[in-house]
Write a protein that holds these residues in place. Structure first.
Motif, PDB file in Angstrom:
ATOM      1  N   THR A  53       0.858  -1.182   0.000  1.00 59.01           N
ATOM      2  CA  THR A  53       0.000   0.000   0.000  1.00 59.01           C
ATOM      3  C   THR A  53       0.891   1.227   0.000  1.00 59.01           C
ATOM      4  OG1 THR A  53      -1.722  -1.159   1.223  1.00 59.01           O
ATOM      5  CG2 THR A  53      -1.812   1.240   1.231  1.00 59.01           C
ATOM      6  N   CYS A  54       0.731   2.050  -1.007  1.00 61.53           N
ATOM      7  CA  CYS A  54       1.539   3.263  -1.139  1.00 61.53           C
ATOM      8  C   CYS A  54       0.749   4.464  -0.637  1.00 61.53           C
ATOM      9  CB  CYS A  54       1.906   3.511  -2.597  1.00 61.53           C
ATOM     10  SG  CYS A  54       3.179   2.409  -3.221  1.00 61.53           S
ATOM     11  N   SER A  55       1.419   5.288   0.136  1.00 61.19           N
ATOM     12  CA  SER A  55       0.867   6.568   0.568  1.00 61.19           C
ATOM     13  C   SER A  55       1.455   7.648  -0.334  1.00 61.19           C
ATOM     14  CB  SER A  55       1.256   6.863   2.016  1.00 61.19           C
ATOM     15  OG  SER A  55       0.755   5.871   2.860  1.00 61.19           O
ATOM     16  N   VAL A  56       0.579   8.405  -0.990  1.00 59.73           N
ATOM     17  CA  VAL A  56       1.030   9.462  -1.895  1.00 59.73           C
ATOM     18  C   VAL A  56       1.412  10.681  -1.063  1.00 59.73           C
ATOM     19  CG1 VAL A  56       0.422  10.923  -3.855  1.00 59.73           C
ATOM     20  CG2 VAL A  56      -0.466   8.587  -3.719  1.00 59.73           C
ATOM     21  N   ILE A  57       2.664  11.083  -1.167  1.00 53.82           N
ATOM     22  CA  ILE A  57       3.177  12.223  -0.404  1.00 53.82           C
ATOM     23  C   ILE A  57       3.043  13.510  -1.214  1.00 53.82           C
ATOM     24  CG2 ILE A  57       5.234  13.208   0.678  1.00 53.82           C
ATOM     25  CD1 ILE A  57       6.112  10.244   1.129  1.00 53.82           C
ATOM     26  N   SER A  58       3.407  13.438  -2.485  1.00 51.90           N
ATOM     27  CA  SER A  58       3.275  14.598  -3.366  1.00 51.90           C
ATOM     28  C   SER A  58       3.218  14.103  -4.803  1.00 51.90           C
ATOM     29  CB  SER A  58       4.445  15.571  -3.185  1.00 51.90           C
ATOM     30  OG  SER A  58       5.639  14.971  -3.632  1.00 51.90           O
ATOM     31  N   HIS A  59       2.892  15.008  -5.710  1.00 50.43           N
ATOM     32  CA  HIS A  59       2.901  14.658  -7.129  1.00 50.43           C
ATOM     33  C   HIS A  59       3.366  15.847  -7.949  1.00 50.43           C
ATOM     34  CE1 HIS A  59      -0.789  16.922  -7.895  1.00 50.43           C
ATOM     35  NE2 HIS A  59      -1.350  16.303  -6.877  1.00 50.43           N
ATOM     36  N   LYS A  60       3.798  15.547  -9.161  1.00 47.41           N
ATOM     37  CA  LYS A  60       4.305  16.575 -10.069  1.00 47.41           C
ATOM     38  C   LYS A  60       3.820  16.240 -11.469  1.00 47.41           C
ATOM     39  CE  LYS A  60       8.666  18.709 -11.428  1.00 47.41           C
ATOM     40  NZ  LYS A  60      10.120  18.617 -11.299  1.00 47.41           N
ATOM     41  N   TYR A  61       3.403  17.251 -12.193  1.00 43.76           N
ATOM     42  CA  TYR A  61       2.900  17.094 -13.552  1.00 43.76           C
ATOM     43  C   TYR A  61       3.642  18.077 -14.446  1.00 43.76           C
ATOM     44  CZ  TYR A  61      -0.325  17.909 -17.459  1.00 43.76           C
ATOM     45  OH  TYR A  61      -0.873  18.067 -18.694  1.00 43.76           O
ATOM     46  N   GLU A  62       4.168  17.586 -15.568  1.00 45.06           N
ATOM     47  CA  GLU A  62       4.882  18.482 -16.478  1.00 45.06           C
ATOM     48  C   GLU A  62       4.893  17.914 -17.894  1.00 45.06           C
ATOM     49  OE1 GLU A  62       9.425  17.001 -15.602  1.00 45.06           O
ATOM     50  OE2 GLU A  62       8.681  18.757 -14.554  1.00 45.06           O
ATOM     51  N   ASP A  63       5.174  18.811 -18.842  1.00 40.70           N
ATOM     52  CA  ASP A  63       5.351  18.395 -20.230  1.00 40.70           C
ATOM     53  C   ASP A  63       6.697  17.704 -20.357  1.00 40.70           C
ATOM     54  OD1 ASP A  63       2.983  19.604 -20.933  1.00 40.70           O
ATOM     55  OD2 ASP A  63       3.933  21.468 -21.561  1.00 40.70           O
ATOM     56  N   CYS A  64       6.756  16.731 -21.238  1.00 42.05           N
ATOM     57  CA  CYS A  64       8.053  16.115 -21.538  1.00 42.05           C
ATOM     58  C   CYS A  64       8.784  17.080 -22.458  1.00 42.05           C
ATOM     59  CB  CYS A  64       7.882  14.778 -22.252  1.00 42.05           C
ATOM     60  SG  CYS A  64       7.004  13.573 -21.269  1.00 42.05           S
ATOM     61  N   GLN A  65       9.885  17.613 -22.014  1.00 41.10           N
ATOM     62  CA  GLN A  65      10.610  18.584 -22.815  1.00 41.10           C
ATOM     63  C   GLN A  65      12.005  18.073 -23.090  1.00 41.10           C
ATOM     64  OE1 GLN A  65      10.531  22.366 -20.951  1.00 41.10           O
ATOM     65  NE2 GLN A  65       8.308  22.559 -21.047  1.00 41.10           N
ATOM     66  N   HIS A  66      12.487  18.378 -24.263  1.00 45.15           N
ATOM     67  CA  HIS A  66      13.856  18.052 -24.661  1.00 45.15           C
ATOM     68  C   HIS A  66      14.538  19.385 -24.942  1.00 45.15           C
ATOM     69  CE1 HIS A  66      12.676  13.884 -24.954  1.00 45.15           C
ATOM     70  NE2 HIS A  66      11.657  14.264 -25.678  1.00 45.15           N
ATOM     71  N   GLY A  67      15.293  19.866 -23.977  1.00 45.25           N
ATOM     72  CA  GLY A  67      15.889  21.189 -24.125  1.00 45.25           C
ATOM     73  C   GLY A  67      14.835  22.237 -23.821  1.00 45.25           C
ATOM     74  N   CYS A  75       4.319  14.717 -24.983  1.00 43.92           N
ATOM     75  CA  CYS A  75       3.950  13.792 -23.922  1.00 43.92           C
ATOM     76  C   CYS A  75       3.898  14.549 -22.607  1.00 43.92           C
ATOM     77  CB  CYS A  75       4.911  12.614 -23.847  1.00 43.92           C
ATOM     78  SG  CYS A  75       6.581  13.042 -23.352  1.00 43.92           S
ATOM     79  N   PHE A  76       3.282  13.907 -21.614  1.00 43.28           N
ATOM     80  CA  PHE A  76       3.101  14.518 -20.310  1.00 43.28           C
ATOM     81  C   PHE A  76       3.555  13.528 -19.254  1.00 43.28           C
ATOM     82  CE2 PHE A  76       0.160  16.239 -23.335  1.00 43.28           C
ATOM     83  CZ  PHE A  76       0.320  17.597 -23.172  1.00 43.28           C
ATOM     84  N   SER A  77       4.354  14.007 -18.336  1.00 47.32           N
ATOM     85  CA  SER A  77       4.919  13.175 -17.297  1.00 47.32           C
ATOM     86  C   SER A  77       4.223  13.468 -15.968  1.00 47.32           C
ATOM     87  CB  SER A  77       6.418  13.468 -17.177  1.00 47.32           C
ATOM     88  OG  SER A  77       6.960  12.819 -16.076  1.00 47.32           O
ATOM     89  N   VAL A  78       3.852  12.388 -15.271  1.00 45.63           N
ATOM     90  CA  VAL A  78       3.275  12.518 -13.943  1.00 45.63           C
ATOM     91  C   VAL A  78       4.161  11.730 -12.992  1.00 45.63           C
ATOM     92  CG1 VAL A  78       1.269  12.117 -12.492  1.00 45.63           C
ATOM     93  CG2 VAL A  78       0.953  12.718 -14.889  1.00 45.63           C
ATOM     94  N   MET A  79       4.582  12.375 -11.911  1.00 44.92           N
ATOM     95  CA  MET A  79       5.442  11.718 -10.926  1.00 44.92           C
ATOM     96  C   MET A  79       4.784  11.824  -9.560  1.00 44.92           C
ATOM     97  SD  MET A  79       9.171  13.005 -12.165  1.00 44.92           S
ATOM     98  CE  MET A  79       8.619  14.651 -12.580  1.00 44.92           C
ATOM     99  N   TRP A  80       4.650  10.679  -8.912  1.00 44.16           N
ATOM    100  CA  TRP A  80       4.123  10.622  -7.556  1.00 44.16           C
ATOM    101  C   TRP A  80       5.254  10.231  -6.609  1.00 44.16           C
ATOM    102  CZ3 TRP A  80       1.492   8.486 -11.680  1.00 44.16           C
ATOM    103  CH2 TRP A  80       0.219   8.976 -11.941  1.00 44.16           C
ATOM    104  N   SER A  81       5.454  10.983  -5.554  1.00 43.99           N
ATOM    105  CA  SER A  81       6.369  10.584  -4.489  1.00 43.99           C
ATOM    106  C   SER A  81       5.544   9.754  -3.516  1.00 43.99           C
ATOM    107  CB  SER A  81       6.951  11.796  -3.771  1.00 43.99           C
ATOM    108  OG  SER A  81       7.755  12.527  -4.663  1.00 43.99           O
ATOM    109  N   VAL A  82       5.995   8.531  -3.265  1.00 43.88           N
ATOM    110  CA  VAL A  82       5.214   7.616  -2.443  1.00 43.88           C
ATOM    111  C   VAL A  82       6.074   7.023  -1.328  1.00 43.88           C
ATOM    112  CG1 VAL A  82       3.614   7.013  -4.291  1.00 43.88           C
ATOM    113  CG2 VAL A  82       5.688   5.669  -3.981  1.00 43.88           C
ATOM    114  N   GLU A  83       5.382   6.514  -0.328  1.00 37.28           N
ATOM    115  CA  GLU A  83       6.017   5.814   0.774  1.00 37.28           C
ATOM    116  C   GLU A  83       5.251   4.508   0.968  1.00 37.28           C
ATOM    117  OE1 GLU A  83       6.936   6.875   5.367  1.00 37.28           O
ATOM    118  OE2 GLU A  83       4.939   7.347   4.624  1.00 37.28           O
TER     119      GLU A  83
END
Length: 174
Positions: A53-67, A75-83
């Motif tokens: 069971t993961c507890s979501v601590i924070s999340h981040k949403y951004e465009d996939c950028q190259h330079g 594309c769009f990247s979603v990152m969840w910091s979990v514990e």
């Protein structure tokens, strides 16, 4: 004249039967081999993951950028910091990690953010050999590939038996 006609029809029917059975048999062999080729790595991967069971601590949403420019394949990247807690560890061992997923469509990415909001708990799966490797989705099941393997090789066996019977019957008539 009539006997030649029936002889020609008989040979044609025999040839078409063998051709159809051969195509079916080769297809069955391919299905069995593909099933085997997908079953082995999927089976190994399936057992490397453990449910937690993961507890979501924070999340981040951004465009996939190259330079400084967004790539042609946006594309769009979603990152969840979990514990999460390692299963069967004494004492309880907490792991902090990041789940990253890439989406082609921004609406799909935002929908996933709504599905896993901050300060909530969700089922996740971590790799036992690399505990920082965690994901939301359950690993692929090996059962569909096992079914492909069994059906493909079973039909191959039936094909071999039928061809053997046809060849034996054909030789006895000659």
């Amino acid at each position: 004249m009539v006997s030649r006609f029936f002889s020609c029809v008989s040979s044609t029917v025999w040839f078409l039967t063998i051709a159809i059975l051969t195509i079916t048999g080769l297809t069955a062999i391919v299905i069995g081999l593909v099933g085997l080729g997908l079953y082995i790595p999927t089976s190994m991967n399936y057992y490397e993951y453990t449910k937690s069971t993961c507890s979501v601590i924070s999340h981040k949403y951004e465009d996939c950028q190259h330079g400084n420019t967004i790539s042609l394949d946006t594309c769009f990247s979603v990152m969840w910091s979990v514990e999460y807690i390692l299963q069967n560890s004494i004492p309880d061992r907490y792991i902090f990690s990041t789940i990253t997923e890439i989406y082609i469509d921004s609406t799909a990415a935002l929908e996933e953010l709504r599905n896993y909001p901050v300060y909530t708990n969700h089922t996740c799966y971590y790799r036992t050999t690399d505990t920082a490797n965690v994901q939301w989705q359950e690993p692929l099941s090996r059962i569909p590939y096992l079914i492909m393997l069994v059906v493909g090789f079973s039909l191959t066996g039936v094909y071999c038996i039928v061809i053997g019977i046809i060849v034996l019957c054909r030789r006895r008539k000659q």
